[in-house]
Write an enzyme that holds these catalytic residues in place. Structure first.
Site, PDB file in Angstrom:
ATOM      1  N   SER A   1     -31.887 -13.270  10.947  1.00 47.20           N
ATOM      2  CA  SER A   1     -32.355 -11.903  11.199  1.00 47.20           C
ATOM      3  C   SER A   1     -31.794 -11.344  12.499  1.00 47.20           C
ATOM      4  CB  SER A   1     -33.882 -11.874  11.230  1.00 47.20           C
ATOM      5  OG  SER A   1     -34.370 -12.862  12.110  1.00 47.20           O
TER       6      SER A   1
ATOM      7  N   ASN B   1      -7.941  -0.702   4.808  1.00 50.98           N
ATOM      8  CA  ASN B   1      -7.855  -0.664   6.272  1.00 50.98           C
ATOM      9  C   ASN B   1      -7.405   0.702   6.794  1.00 50.98           C
ATOM     10  OD1 ASN B   1      -5.135  -0.632   5.740  1.00 50.98           O
ATOM     11  ND2 ASN B   1      -4.635  -2.433   6.982  1.00 50.98           N
TER      12      ASN B   1
ATOM     13  N   ASN C   1      -6.232  -2.291   0.495  1.00 46.67           N
ATOM     14  CA  ASN C   1      -7.017  -3.232   1.311  1.00 46.67           C
ATOM     15  C   ASN C   1      -8.011  -2.525   2.226  1.00 46.67           C
ATOM     16  OD1 ASN C   1      -5.268  -2.148   3.139  1.00 46.67           O
ATOM     17  ND2 ASN C   1      -4.454  -4.095   3.885  1.00 46.67           N
TER      18      ASN C   1
ATOM     19  N   ASP D   1      -4.518   2.833  -0.544  1.00 46.90           N
ATOM     20  CA  ASP D   1      -4.998   1.903   0.482  1.00 46.90           C
ATOM     21  C   ASP D   1      -5.775   0.773  -0.188  1.00 46.90           C
ATOM     22  OD1 ASP D   1      -5.637   0.766   2.867  1.00 46.90           O
ATOM     23  OD2 ASP D   1      -7.217   2.200   3.366  1.00 46.90           O
TER      24      ASP D   1
ATOM     25  N   ILE E   1      -4.681   2.304   6.189  1.00 45.17           N
ATOM     26  CA  ILE E   1      -3.237   2.423   6.421  1.00 45.17           C
ATOM     27  C   ILE E   1      -2.530   2.344   5.073  1.00 45.17           C
ATOM     28  CG2 ILE E   1      -1.233   1.329   7.512  1.00 45.17           C
ATOM     29  CD1 ILE E   1      -3.228   0.206   9.614  1.00 45.17           C
TER      30      ILE E   1
ATOM     31  N   ASP F   1       0.809  -1.233   0.000  1.00 48.29           N
ATOM     32  CA  ASP F   1       0.000   0.000   0.000  1.00 48.29           C
ATOM     33  C   ASP F   1       0.841   1.281   0.000  1.00 48.29           C
ATOM     34  OD1 ASP F   1      -2.190  -1.558  -0.116  1.00 48.29           O
ATOM     35  OD2 ASP F   1      -3.120  -0.873   1.747  1.00 48.29           O
TER      36      ASP F   1
ATOM     37  N   GLU G   1       2.055   0.172   5.916  1.00 51.93           N
ATOM     38  CA  GLU G   1       1.337  -1.117   5.957  1.00 51.93           C
ATOM     39  C   GLU G   1       2.298  -2.226   6.381  1.00 51.93           C
ATOM     40  OE1 GLU G   1      -2.137  -1.554   4.778  1.00 51.93           O
ATOM     41  OE2 GLU G   1      -1.965  -3.572   5.597  1.00 51.93           O
TER      42      GLU G   1
HETATM   43 CA    CA Z   1      -3.876  -0.555   3.716  1.00 52.54          CA
END
Ligand code: CA
Length: 549
Positions: free
Chosen positions: A237, A205, A203, A201, A207, A197, A219
């Site tokens: 539910s 997250n 993914n 970013d 970072i 990354d 990362e």
């Molecule tokens: Ca990341």
């Protein structure tokens, strides 16, 4: 309504316009469809594309009785005419849905007003408008105690009044099917970081980038070897957190504010996964507070930010989860491991069928369904994942704690108990759980007995089966501990149940359940939770809230 409600989070798109047609609004407005709807979805059948007519009829009747009751009570509370009360109700509805409300008021208002003025209750009004129908050989369904003259006499009288008024037949010919969008996943993410990354970013997250001090990508610095993992719920539910706001039917406090959440609630099929026990990530606006496994895993390791998936549907059971499970978003080779919570806590024993006992999942079927699901997970989950099987709830808790209490709709005049509500749903054949929502104690006990047998199947699987890519654990549904904990906090057991449907765990129960599950995991299976990330403070300092959800 009952199309697959696969809730793919991290971000839910709620702004998409729903095309609510006229009747959907009435139907949904008060939809007491207590969502488990297991009679609709049994075994391995794919979800049906439309509602069976019996259920549709049942929900129409419920919607009518609820709306008429609210109008009647608004008139009573504000000492106004029924017409003024109807206008008041419409004025509370958010602007973009208000048009439908006024059209409905225009269509049905005069008859409703005329009948209420003659002291006909909502049951009588809805039967006379044919929004509640009696099937041949079936009893007349009613929510309120029948009027003194008897229900059928009152309905006959009301029909005569309606007949002499304006012809309504044009307004009864609805047949459209309501279609609802699924919640969408805005972050079309992969969860493995692309080149640590450095640039973006990838993914999600929160970072990314490179530390200017040493040139190492954040990362890599903060998350490499951090034991990061996602959390996935396979549920029903309860897991999607079904909730109908009681303020929609509490006239003493009703205002514009009461209905502000109406559009979002409908778009999300009355599910609130953003506050739920496993995947909650926003502060609750529906009472109680939010605590979730996801939030705790994120606090433990901020590299886990936004790695969550709620695969739940209203009506989810061991059988129909086999279809839903295919929406699992996980790359076995590249993604971080996941902790999967398997929690279908009631629909294998809950159904609305006449012969409810015969329709329940058998232990043999349970074994087969759950093993199929687990084998599938073994082909999809990254190595090092975990699966926690949650047992079924003991639903006797519902009757024991609610049957003689007043439903939100019955609080003003102390005239509707949960016992009456359960009988009404049962009569309309839309009860989400005939086995537990019944005055028949023997039936309640038999339902619990089957639930225990099915929980034991799960327990035995966790004890004896091994899988290549995950370890597996079992825990009882923590109802007893939740009730004890809530009692110690000064609460009452009925507050752990959803007030409107009298069936689902409430927001308080969900949040308390999280803390109990967490403590159990911490003590007995700490490996499931992963390590604490020593860089959490640094991540927070640099990336703040990591971009929200
Ligand atoms: Ca990341």
């Amino acid at each position: 309504m009952l199309t697959a409600a696969t809730l793919l989070i991290p971000r839910m798109r709620v702004s998409r316009q729903t095309s609510l047609n006229l009747f959907c609004l009435l139907w949904l407005l008060l939809l007491l469809k207590a969502a488990s709807s297991s009679p609709l979805l049994r075994g391995n059948d794919p979800p049906p594309s439309s509602l069976p007519s019996g259920l549709y009829k049942g929900h129409t009747c419920i919607g009518c009785v609820l709306v008429v009751s609210v109008i009647e009570q608004l008139a009573q509370w504000h000492n106004s005419t029924v017409k003024a009360a109807t206008e008041r109700l419409c004025s509370y509805i958010p602007e973009k849905l208000q048009g439908f409300c006024y059209i409905l008021a225009e269509l049905y208002g005069p008859h409703i007003a005329e009948l209420i003025d003659r002291e006909m209750n909502a049951d009588v009004v809805c039967h006379s408008l044919k929004l509640c129908k009696q099937d041949p050989g079936q009893p007349l369904c009613h929510l309120y105690s029948p009027p003194k003259v008897g229900l059928s006499t009152a309905i006959r009288k009301a029909r005569r009044i309606v007949k002499t008024s304006k012809d309504l037949k044009n307004f009864m010919g609805f047949s459209s099917v309501c279609a609802f969008p699924l919640l969408a996943n805005l972050c079309e993410k992969i969860k493995y970081p692309d080149n640590w990354d450095e640039e973006r970013d990838s993914n999600c997250n929160g970072i990314w980038g490179v530390d200017p001090k040493d040139g190492i990508p954040y990362e890599e610095k903060f998350c490499k070897g951090a034991d990061s993992q996602g959390v996935v719920l396979l549920g029903d539910s309860a897991g999607a957190h079904f909730h109908i706001p009681p303020e929609w039917m509490t006239v003493s406090q009703m205002s514009v504010k009461s209905f502000a959440n109406l559009p979002v609630a409908f778009t999300n099929e009355l599910d609130w996964p953003q506050f739920s026990e496993i995947t909650g990530f926003l502060n609750s606006t529906i009472g109680g507070w939010t605590d979730s496994l996801y939030l705790r895993l994120r606090n433990r390791n901020r590299c886990n930010h936004r790695d969550l998936q709620n695969i739940s549907k209203n009506g989810g059971s061991s059988g129909n989860l086999l279809h839903l499970i295919k929406s699992l978003a996980r790359n076995q080779l590249l993604d971080n491991p996941a902790t999967v919570i398997y929690a279908t806590i009631g629909n294998d024993v809950c159904n609305g069928n006449n012969d409810t006992l015969a329709s329940m999942t058998t232990p043999k079927e349970m074994l087969s369904n759950v093993m199929q699901a687990l084998r599938y997970l073994d082909t999809r989950l990254p190595n090092g994942s975990h699966v926690i099987l949650t047992g079924l709830v003991d639903g006797r808790f519902l009757w024991d704690n609610l049957h003689d209490r007043y439903h939100p709709l019955g609080q003003l005049n102390r005239d509707i108990t949960y016992s009456q509500l359960y009988s009404f749903l049962d009569c309309l054949q839309v009860s989400p759980c005939r086995g537990w929502m019944t005055p028949n104690e023997t039936l309640r006990n038999l339902t619990s007995e089957r639930a225990l047998q099915l929980s034991n199947v799960l327990k035995e699987i966790a004890r004896s089966e091994k899988f290549a890519n995950f370890d597996i654990f079992y825990m009882d549904f923590p109802l007893r501990q939740t009730a004890e904990k809530w009692h110690r906090m000064g609460g009452e057991p009925w507050q752990l149940i959803e007030p409107v449907d009298g069936f689902h765990p409430s927001q308080i129960a969900a949040a308390l359940g999280t803390s109990i599950t967490w403590q159990k995991a911490l003590q007995e299976w700490p490996q499931v939770l992963g390590k604490e990330n020593p860089f959490n403070d640094q991540i927070e300092a640099i990336f703040k809230d990591q971009g929200g959800h």
